[in-house]
Motif scaffolding. Structure first.
Motif, mmCIF file in Angstrom:
data_model
loop_
_atom_site.group_PDB
_atom_site.id
_atom_site.type_symbol
_atom_site.label_atom_id
_atom_site.label_comp_id
_atom_site.label_asym_id
_atom_site.label_seq_id
_atom_site.Cartn_x
_atom_site.Cartn_y
_atom_site.Cartn_z
ATOM 1 N N SER A 36 43.516 45.535 34.273
ATOM 2 C CA SER A 36 44.157 44.321 34.799
ATOM 3 C C SER A 36 45.132 43.741 33.780
ATOM 4 C CB SER A 36 43.094 43.278 35.166
ATOM 5 O OG SER A 36 42.495 42.721 34.009
ATOM 6 N N VAL A 37 44.769 43.820 32.495
ATOM 7 C CA VAL A 37 45.670 43.335 31.445
ATOM 8 C C VAL A 37 46.912 44.222 31.372
ATOM 9 C CG1 VAL A 37 45.863 42.699 29.018
ATOM 10 C CG2 VAL A 37 43.664 42.500 30.164
ATOM 11 N N LEU B 85 55.465 38.366 41.902
ATOM 12 C CA LEU B 85 54.360 39.318 41.877
ATOM 13 C C LEU B 85 53.576 39.191 40.567
ATOM 14 C CD1 LEU B 85 53.406 41.379 43.957
ATOM 15 C CD2 LEU B 85 54.677 43.136 42.712
ATOM 16 N N ALA B 86 54.282 38.964 39.461
ATOM 17 C CA ALA B 86 53.611 38.772 38.171
ATOM 18 C C ALA B 86 52.760 37.502 38.188
ATOM 19 C CB ALA B 86 54.648 38.707 37.049
ATOM 20 N N ILE B 87 53.275 36.448 38.826
ATOM 21 C CA ILE B 87 52.508 35.200 38.941
ATOM 22 C C ILE B 87 51.259 35.425 39.789
ATOM 23 C CG2 ILE B 87 52.551 32.851 39.860
ATOM 24 C CD1 ILE B 87 55.542 32.768 39.143
ATOM 25 N N MET B 88 51.411 36.187 40.874
ATOM 26 C CA MET B 88 50.261 36.485 41.723
ATOM 27 C C MET B 88 49.219 37.307 40.963
ATOM 28 S SD MET B 88 50.082 38.419 45.440
ATOM 29 C CE MET B 88 51.080 37.173 46.252
ATOM 30 N N ALA B 89 49.682 38.228 40.124
ATOM 31 C CA ALA B 89 48.752 39.022 39.312
ATOM 32 C C ALA B 89 47.988 38.123 38.350
ATOM 33 C CB ALA B 89 49.517 40.099 38.542
ATOM 34 N N PHE B 90 48.683 37.140 37.781
ATOM 35 C CA PHE B 90 48.043 36.184 36.876
ATOM 36 C C PHE B 90 46.947 35.400 37.605
ATOM 37 C CE2 PHE B 90 48.117 31.782 35.130
ATOM 38 C CZ PHE B 90 47.610 32.056 33.865
ATOM 39 N N VAL B 91 47.256 34.925 38.809
ATOM 40 C CA VAL B 91 46.277 34.171 39.601
ATOM 41 C C VAL B 91 45.095 35.065 39.979
ATOM 42 C CG1 VAL B 91 45.912 32.937 41.778
ATOM 43 C CG2 VAL B 91 48.017 32.574 40.479
ATOM 44 N N THR B 92 45.368 36.317 40.316
ATOM 45 C CA THR B 92 44.294 37.248 40.674
ATOM 46 C C THR B 92 43.374 37.498 39.485
ATOM 47 O OG1 THR B 92 45.795 38.320 42.246
ATOM 48 C CG2 THR B 92 43.790 39.505 41.674
ATOM 49 N N CYS B 93 43.962 37.606 38.286
ATOM 50 C CA CYS B 93 43.147 37.781 37.077
ATOM 51 C C CYS B 93 42.240 36.572 36.846
ATOM 52 C CB CYS B 93 44.048 37.993 35.865
ATOM 53 S SG CYS B 93 44.858 39.605 35.808
ATOM 54 N N LEU B 94 42.774 35.380 37.080
ATOM 55 C CA LEU B 94 41.962 34.172 36.915
ATOM 56 C C LEU B 94 40.859 34.124 37.967
ATOM 57 C CD1 LEU B 94 44.601 31.425 36.039
ATOM 58 C CD2 LEU B 94 43.409 33.038 34.557
ATOM 59 N N VAL C 188 37.762 35.367 48.093
ATOM 60 C CA VAL C 188 39.085 34.982 47.589
ATOM 61 C C VAL C 188 39.651 36.087 46.693
ATOM 62 C CG1 VAL C 188 40.315 33.364 46.094
ATOM 63 C CG2 VAL C 188 38.667 32.501 47.771
ATOM 64 N N HIS C 189 38.807 36.627 45.825
ATOM 65 C CA HIS C 189 39.276 37.675 44.915
ATOM 66 C C HIS C 189 39.672 38.932 45.686
ATOM 67 C CE1 HIS C 189 39.899 39.546 41.079
ATOM 68 N NE2 HIS C 189 39.019 40.512 41.323
ATOM 69 N N ARG C 190 38.886 39.277 46.699
ATOM 70 C CA ARG C 190 39.236 40.433 47.535
ATOM 71 C C ARG C 190 40.581 40.213 48.225
ATOM 72 N NH1 ARG C 190 34.512 43.479 50.768
ATOM 73 N NH2 ARG C 190 32.820 43.445 49.251
ATOM 74 N N ALA C 191 40.767 39.021 48.780
ATOM 75 C CA ALA C 191 42.004 38.729 49.510
ATOM 76 C C ALA C 191 43.217 38.800 48.582
ATOM 77 C CB ALA C 191 41.908 37.351 50.159
ATOM 78 N N LEU C 192 43.103 38.204 47.396
ATOM 79 C CA LEU C 192 44.209 38.247 46.441
ATOM 80 C C LEU C 192 44.513 39.685 46.016
ATOM 81 C CD1 LEU C 192 43.334 35.166 44.176
ATOM 82 C CD2 LEU C 192 45.296 35.387 45.718
ATOM 83 N N ALA C 193 43.459 40.474 45.828
ATOM 84 C CA ALA C 193 43.654 41.874 45.433
ATOM 85 C C ALA C 193 44.387 42.652 46.522
ATOM 86 C CB ALA C 193 42.302 42.520 45.136
ATOM 87 N N MET C 194 44.056 42.384 47.783
ATOM 88 C CA MET C 194 44.733 43.074 48.884
ATOM 89 C C MET C 194 46.202 42.651 48.986
ATOM 90 S SD MET C 194 42.705 45.262 50.185
ATOM 91 C CE MET C 194 42.190 45.504 48.480
ATOM 92 N N THR D 269 37.511 30.664 32.778
ATOM 93 C CA THR D 269 38.832 30.884 33.373
ATOM 94 C C THR D 269 39.923 30.236 32.527
ATOM 95 O OG1 THR D 269 37.825 30.918 35.578
ATOM 96 C CG2 THR D 269 40.200 30.583 35.470
ATOM 97 N N MET D 270 39.648 29.045 31.991
ATOM 98 C CA MET D 270 40.616 28.370 31.126
ATOM 99 C C MET D 270 40.880 29.196 29.866
ATOM 100 S SD MET D 270 40.272 24.705 29.128
ATOM 101 C CE MET D 270 39.557 23.915 30.563
ATOM 102 N N HIS D 271 39.813 29.736 29.291
ATOM 103 C CA HIS D 271 39.936 30.547 28.074
ATOM 104 C C HIS D 271 40.781 31.793 28.340
ATOM 105 C CE1 HIS D 271 38.904 31.821 24.097
ATOM 106 N NE2 HIS D 271 38.143 32.839 24.478
ATOM 107 N N LEU D 272 40.536 32.451 29.462
ATOM 108 C CA LEU D 272 41.300 33.647 29.806
ATOM 109 C C LEU D 272 42.755 33.294 30.117
ATOM 110 C CD1 LEU D 272 41.237 36.705 30.360
ATOM 111 C CD2 LEU D 272 40.685 36.173 32.744
ATOM 112 N N ALA D 273 42.967 32.183 30.822
ATOM 113 C CA ALA D 273 44.329 31.773 31.177
ATOM 114 C C ALA D 273 45.162 31.526 29.920
ATOM 115 C CB ALA D 273 44.291 30.513 32.037
#
Length: 527
Positions: free
Chosen positions: A505-506, A369-378, A439-445, A313-317
């Motif tokens: 996602s990117v 929304l962009a920040i939320m997308a970043f968190v969802t990607c992580l 958590v990932h499902r919830a963030l995606a929704m 996750t750190m590497h992707l972030a």
């Protein structure tokens, strides 16, 4: 061409000049009127015409015996009445003489940034307009607040956008490397010598023997052949090498731009900082791989060797941060240069649209929304790190209900660290595959709702055409991402679905960043 007449009628709202060579038969001074109180001034190495109540006419200044001298590389008039009419660091005249004598030669001043209301006979200057190729310090007006911007050359902006596109490709390929379980195929960190791909059978056997010493071979790939090993080795080798290539594509032009003055001296630390971040990303990549090469993993029954989900996750972030930094800095550089050169089409209309108070609120929402997308990607990286996509392969239910049984996602077993010490039940959020998937499902929704709501509201807001296209793009990519995520899950994470899901996602995050950036207010150049 009645040049003086144009000036008298304020037909030149913004005029900047630079030295250039024009045909000898072109005479700018032939039609200057004698009764115009206009002086020739220079600011930031660019000259501009402006009204003055107490000054000689242009014809008097240019054709009269108004002499100048060179003092500390600055040309000034000796006549006290117009001593400040011409002053610049860019002239290197050595002989005294009238300005008319100078301008009668092949050196002229070419108009730049001119928005001509009467183009007849004067478009030649507009066609020759071009932006300054060196860095500059310019004052901009942001809604009444003046701010000095240190503007790099336009070439720097385009170079940064190219680096952003390379980052995008590296992220997508990195996802494929992870999905094909190729990341642990190269067991050494060799920044220089590792750039070479094995070519002979002997070299391949050496690499294969090194791989056999680690748990992934003994636990996961016990029956892998040399030919199969070559495929996963190439995936990881190519991923590392495009990272090396990004380093070169960044470092060499950066050194050139700094040496040539195309990067403002106030921005050098920013450029060096981004370069340092590239190097750090390579180190973090190896830090991640090393976590999966722990030989103790092979001794634990039921343990599958894989990299730490935290390091993944750190590497992707960091990769996303690099991409966003390149994009935003590059776009800002190009945008400011277009404002300075007058090449931005419909600038006044854009400025009016972007100044709407309603659009300001909408922009804040798009940033969130962009920040939320970043968190969802992580969060997706955590799912990948724990292989959490291989359980509960159904949607929208999980285990026959909206949530599985409590003991599945809130289990004391996952609250223990590697030494058996309890870290608290919240540890399930990081270690329990079931909880991580929830958590990932919830963030995606939440993302699905946020993108849909933003698109619906944005349809009723006046915005530029480019911003509107990006808004529709974000909506299309967002809905596609939800569909890809569900398809990946219910089909038990096939490579094709999972790779497209990560790539999209990117694209979604990139589009959100571009959209939020396009809604930023447009400043004015302070002349």
């Amino acid at each position: 061409m009645n040049f003086g007449g144009l000036l008298a009628r304020n037909k030149l709202p913004l005029n900047s000049f630079k030295r250039c060579n024009l045909p000898a038969n072109l005479r700018l001074l032939s039609s200057l009127q004698q009764d115009q109180n206009v002086v020739f001034k220079v600011s930031n190495n660019l000259a501009d015409f402006s009204k003055a109540s107490k000054a000689g006419s242009l014809k008097e200044i240019f054709e009269g015996k108004r002499y100048y001298s060179v003092n500390r590389s600055s040309a000034t008039f000796l006549n006290s009445g117009i001593s400040n009419a011409l002053k610049t660091q860019s002239f290197s005249w050595k002989n005294q003489g009238s300005l008319n004598g100078i301008f009668s030669q092949r050196s002229y001043f070419l108009m730049r940034n001119a928005n001509w209301s009467n183009p007849t006979g004067i478009n030649v200057f507009k066609r020759m307009a071009s932006s300054v190729s060196v860095a500059k310090e310019v004052k901009f007006d942001y809604d009444g607040k003046e701010k000095v911007e240190y503007v790099n050359s336009p070439a720097v902006g385009y170079w940064l956008l190219y680096c952003a596109s390379m980052c995008f490709g590296i992220i997508v390929w990195g996802g494929l490397t992870r999905l094909t379980e190729s990341g642990l195929s190269i067991v050494e960190w060799a920044p220089i010598s590792g750039a070479k791909l094995p070519t002979t059978e002997e070299e391949w056997n050496v690499e294969f023997d090194k791989y056999k010493e680690f748990p992934e071979y003994s636990v996961v790939h016990t029956d892998i052949t040399l030919e199969e090993f070559k495929k996963i080795y190439f995936m990881e080798w190519f991923h590392r090498n495009i990272g090396r290539l990004l380093g070169l594509v960044y470092a060499i032009p950066a050194a050139y731009f700094i040496a040539k003055g195309k990067v403002h001296k106030r921005n050098i630390l920013k450029i060096l900082g981004l370069g340092g971040l590239i190097g750090m990303q390579g180190a973090v990549g190896w830090f991640m791989v090393a976590s999966g090469l722990n030989k103790d993993l092979g001794e634990k029954t039921g343990t599958i060797p894989r990299v730490s989900q935290y390091r993944l996750t750190m590497h992707l972030a960091m990769a996303y941060i690099l991409y966003v930094s390149f994009y935003l800095y590059g776009r800002k550089t190009i945008r400011l240069n277009k404002l300075l050169s007058g090449k931005m089409k419909n600038a006044e209309q854009m400025r009016e649209i972007l100044s709407q108070s309603r659009l300001k609120i909408y922009r804040h929402g798009s940033v969130q929304l962009a920040i939320m997308a970043f968190v969802t990607c992580l969060s997706g990286a955590m799912v990948a790190g724990l292989d959490a996509g291989l359980i509960y392969n159904e949607f929208p239910l999980m285990g026959g209900g909206l949530l599985p049984k409590r003991e599945e996602y809130w289990n004391e077993e996952y609250a223990l660290d590697m030494y058996g010490n309890s870290q608290g039940m919240w540890y399930n959020l990081l270690e329990n595959p079931t909880t991580v998937q929830i958590v990932h499902r919830a963030l995606a929704m939440f993302m699905c709702f946020g993108i849909s709501y933003g698109w619906w509201v944005g349809r009723g807001i006046r915005m530029n055409r480019g911003s509107r296209v990006l808004m529709h793009t974000v909506f299309a990519l967002g809905m596609t991402q939800i569909g890809l995520g569900i398809g990946t899950l219910v089909n038990y994470v096939p490579l094709s679905w999972a790779s497209v899901h990560q790539g999209n996602s990117v694209l979604l995050l990139a589009s959100l960043v571009a959209f939020a950036s396009s809604l930023k207010k447009l400043p004015r150049v302070v002349v």
